[in-house]
Design a protein around this motif. Structure first.
Motif, mmCIF file in Angstrom:
data_model
loop_
_atom_site.group_PDB
_atom_site.id
_atom_site.type_symbol
_atom_site.label_atom_id
_atom_site.label_comp_id
_atom_site.label_asym_id
_atom_site.label_seq_id
_atom_site.Cartn_x
_atom_site.Cartn_y
_atom_site.Cartn_z
ATOM 1 N N THR A 100 -5.351 4.205 -3.597
ATOM 2 C CA THR A 100 -5.304 5.079 -2.429
ATOM 3 C C THR A 100 -5.486 6.529 -2.860
ATOM 4 N N SER A 127 -6.243 10.144 4.415
ATOM 5 C CA SER A 127 -5.746 9.029 3.610
ATOM 6 C C SER A 127 -6.865 8.001 3.487
ATOM 7 N N ILE A 128 -7.112 7.548 2.251
ATOM 8 C CA ILE A 128 -8.221 6.637 1.955
ATOM 9 C C ILE A 128 -7.711 5.465 1.125
ATOM 10 N N ILE A 129 -8.255 4.286 1.382
ATOM 11 C CA ILE A 129 -8.071 3.119 0.518
ATOM 12 C C ILE A 129 -9.436 2.864 -0.123
ATOM 13 N N TYR A 130 -9.454 2.716 -1.456
ATOM 14 C CA TYR A 130 -10.738 2.581 -2.142
ATOM 15 C C TYR A 130 -10.762 1.408 -3.123
ATOM 16 N N ASN A 157 -4.717 10.743 -6.437
ATOM 17 C CA ASN A 157 -5.142 9.347 -6.522
ATOM 18 C C ASN A 157 -3.987 8.475 -7.012
ATOM 19 N N LYS A 158 -3.769 7.327 -6.366
ATOM 20 C CA LYS A 158 -2.748 6.375 -6.808
ATOM 21 C C LYS A 158 -3.434 5.025 -7.032
ATOM 22 N N ILE A 167 0.860 -1.177 0.000
ATOM 23 C CA ILE A 167 0.000 0.000 0.000
ATOM 24 C C ILE A 167 0.898 1.229 0.000
ATOM 25 N N GLN A 190 -8.578 5.706 6.303
ATOM 26 C CA GLN A 190 -7.439 5.262 7.116
ATOM 27 C C GLN A 190 -7.069 6.295 8.171
ATOM 28 N N TYR A 221 0.734 5.649 -0.937
ATOM 29 C CA TYR A 221 -0.112 6.815 -1.188
ATOM 30 C C TYR A 221 0.583 7.743 -2.174
ATOM 31 N N SER A 261 -14.915 2.582 0.306
ATOM 32 C CA SER A 261 -13.688 3.229 0.765
ATOM 33 C C SER A 261 -13.525 3.088 2.271
#
Length: 110
Positions: free
Chosen positions: A33, A99-102, A16-17, A6, A59, A8, A56
């Protein structure tokens, strides 16, 4: 199998990554992310809609989610998991660096 760590986006990169982007028949999956800076608004004006269902995980951080008329819909914060239907209006004020994981899931018609 493909494994990635993971990561970012860097500050100078787009927010956005994408870590995985898979098309499997009529279904498309995107996993990645996002980093959103405190004091910004996504999008800058109005609302955005996309053709994907979204799940999503927040984090770290806090977002004030907005309705189409600009009123407050609610808050997303560290530890929350959110589901957004395809084409649902989205807008928010970023209250803390976030910070987000989607995962985006799109089912294409035949």
């Amino acid at each position: 199998m493909e494994i990635k760590k993971i990561a970012y986006p860097l500050q100078e990169d787009h927010y956005n990554k994408t870590l995985f982007h898979v098309k499997n028949g009529p279904t498309e999956f995107q996993f990645g992310t996002v980093f959103l800076r405190k004091g910004t608004r996504i999008p800058e004006k109005g609302v955005t809609r996309h053709p994907s269902h979204e799940i999503s995980i927040i984090q770290k951080g806090k977002i004030e989610m907005l309705c189409e008329d600009g009123s407050i819909k609610g808050y997303l914060q560290t530890g929350d998991v959110v589901y957004i239907k395809a084409f649902e209006a989205q807008a928010g004020n970023i209250l803390e660096d976030t910070s987000i994981i989607y995962t985006l899931i799109t089912a294409h018609g035949k």
